[in-house]
Design an enzyme around this catalytic site. Sequence first.
Site, short mmCIF file in Angstrom:
data_model
loop_
_atom_site.label_atom_id
_atom_site.label_comp_id
_atom_site.label_asym_id
_atom_site.label_seq_id
_atom_site.Cartn_x
_atom_site.Cartn_y
_atom_site.Cartn_z
N CYS A 9 0.82 -1.12 -0.05
CA CYS A 9 0.02 0.02 -0.02
C CYS A 9 0.78 1.22 0.20
CB CYS A 9 -0.87 0.12 1.34
SG CYS A 9 -1.72 -1.49 1.43
N ARG B 179 5.15 -0.31 -5.84
CA ARG B 179 5.15 -1.03 -4.80
C ARG B 179 4.08 -2.15 -5.02
NH1 ARG B 179 6.76 1.60 -0.01
NH2 ARG B 179 4.86 0.47 1.35
N TRP C 145 -2.95 -2.72 -1.39
CA TRP C 145 -2.61 -3.95 -2.07
C TRP C 145 -3.42 -5.02 -1.07
CZ3 TRP C 145 0.26 -7.57 0.26
CH2 TRP C 145 0.97 -8.71 -0.53
N ASN D 87 -1.94 2.34 5.82
CA ASN D 87 -1.03 1.26 5.71
C ASN D 87 -0.82 0.38 7.05
OD1 ASN D 87 -0.91 2.10 3.15
ND2 ASN D 87 1.17 2.75 3.28
N GLY D 88 -0.47 -0.96 6.71
CA GLY D 88 -0.12 -1.69 7.89
C GLY D 88 -1.40 -2.65 8.18
N GLU E 253 22.60 -21.15 -4.10
CA GLU E 253 22.05 -19.71 -4.05
C GLU E 253 23.01 -18.50 -3.62
OE1 GLU E 253 19.80 -18.18 -5.57
OE2 GLU E 253 19.62 -16.22 -4.52
N LYS F 12 24.70 -15.79 -6.07
CA LYS F 12 24.73 -14.56 -5.72
C LYS F 12 25.97 -13.95 -5.69
CE LYS F 12 21.66 -13.67 -5.90
NZ LYS F 12 20.43 -14.13 -6.15
N GLU G 140 27.08 -13.45 -9.61
CA GLU G 140 26.38 -12.61 -10.40
C GLU G 140 26.85 -11.06 -10.22
OE1 GLU G 140 22.37 -13.40 -8.98
OE2 GLU G 140 21.78 -12.90 -11.17
N HIS H 54 34.32 -36.46 -3.80
CA HIS H 54 34.07 -37.34 -5.12
C HIS H 54 34.69 -36.46 -6.25
CE1 HIS H 54 31.83 -40.26 -3.00
NE2 HIS H 54 31.17 -39.56 -2.43
N LYS I 199 17.03 -8.19 -15.27
CA LYS I 199 16.21 -8.55 -14.34
C LYS I 199 15.01 -9.47 -14.74
CE LYS I 199 14.68 -8.14 -10.22
NZ LYS I 199 15.33 -9.09 -9.28
#
Length: 602
Positions: free
Chosen positions: A2, A27, A75, A99-100, A478, A482, A485, A501, A597
Amino acid sequence: MCGIVGYVGLKEKKEILLDGLKELEYRGYDSAGIAVIENKKLSNFKAVGKLENLALKTKNYLSSGFGVAIGHTRWATHGKPTELNAHPHLGEKSFVVHNGIIENYQELKRKLQGSGVTFVSQTDTETIVHLFEYYQKQNMQPFEAFEKTVDELEGAYATLLISEVEPDTIFFAKNGSPMLVGFDDKDIYFASSDTPIIGKAKEVYYLNDGEYGYAKDGNIKLYDKNGEKTFTKQPLSKDKFTAQKDGYRFFMEKEIYEQSRVMSETMMGRINGNSIHFEELDQEFLNGIDSIKICACGTSYHSALASSYLFERLARIPCVVEIASEFRYKEPLLDKNTLFITISQSGETADTLEALKMAKRAGLKSLSICNVDNSSIVRESDKTILTRAGIEKGVASTKAFATQTMVLWMLSIYMAIHRKTISQDVLTGEINAMIHTPKALLVNDELHTKIHRLSKRYLHGHGFFFIGRDIFYPLALEGALKLKEISYLHAEGYPAGEMKHGPIALADSHLFTVALMPRTMHYEKIKSNVEELSARDATILAISPMPFDLADDFIQTRYDSHPMLEFFEMMVITQILALEISIRLGNDVDMPRNLAKSVTVE
Ligand code: M6R
């Protein structure tokens, strides 16, 4: 998520609100609305969907002359995205935006309904405006009624309220959700972040939790629990791009720090007592499903891989994870009783989208886990669970990974309940750990400074191995992704038990090993694996709650009561490590070379 905009002054108010809300569009939202009081007259417009719909509705409305105005992009959390649920919410003579989340709204609502108040929306927000009018009708002055209202609210909120009973004033309060006040001569602005007021206000005051008050006559009166207080305005940045970073050096850094907060949004409304609830799903959708196949790319693939351990362990359902670009051309055998899950931050990744279309053609039920509503993958899927991470700008995905993993964890529990494979005790432990996840994601200065300091040791060498076992193996993948990248250094994620191994042949003092050593998941086993590397002189950075003598560098974690808490805390550490190495190497953290992106090509 929101957004809020407010204004008191002489300028045309509709444009200020719509312009401001446009700045908050990134947002994410699903409805919007504005309310204006001018010449003691209230006007209000709401629309579902994009701001263009609201602009169309207000096409013939102009508000020149002195007035007060509030606007909101919503939202949906409590109740569907409808006009009735959109803000501003109306009492008899007042409007509110918020908001919240008001945690005690049901209790307050019952009390108000008992005194004859009728609610028209399903939101928690509507309680605020009715509570204000309830006290106001008991002969309280408007500000006294507002103060009493704020005093009764529990939870997180940033709220603005306007009322015909005091038509030259905006009442405001902040606790847990961001809000600031902008100043330009006699004009006063409010917003939930700087961007809506940059170029309009010259100075700003960022409200602190527990502060409330009112704006009137070109100034504000500010209070907290100790009474009226003074405040110092500061100059407002003129650069929108910098402002959107909220003082962080890079969007990626901001997004790492945001993870604790957005995780609460991901869970909101989905943890129900000792159970998991997804309003997007029904039990019928899962009837007949006897296995899961997940397709995704990059970081999303890693969250999928982590979840496969959870689906099998907790829900006792076979789960296979495939890289979407491989799946497309392997002529896969697809069974109609398999639930086909796609995971994507953007919802536009071409390989994942095509994999989904193949599964649909084969007649499988499809579920997407996605961060962008109305994206191609969402539109193509039978059902979607949104991750609610908010827009992610850094090319290197961080909060998207965290929220995907959380949704998948919740889904594994949801299925475990459906399939009756989880005991009450285990369920309680899982839910309890989920609730504590935002804490494990908090970054403190001490940790960040420590990682900054030790990162200088890791700028060269002939490569990194991130190693872990079980769910910490996908986390190792991951962590390595990161790092490569944004640092352009070679890094690999590997299952710790697999090093002997082959890869252990690479071990020497120039091989950096980042060892994920959780207390709650095969600690002794991974310890042996790391000892084997140490014996061959590899440089070891150990991340663990347990002190480890052989480590060259050691980062001690704190949340070791549940594997997922360890997972999330270690995830943050690997993200900051990648960030700090990249910054030291002088790279463009947010836009690393050769990467996009959203990967909409095959
Ligand atoms: O939008 P998606 O989640 O479908 O994107 C998949 C990958 O392209 C993405 O995760 C990529 O690996 C990120 N740059 C990782 O940081």
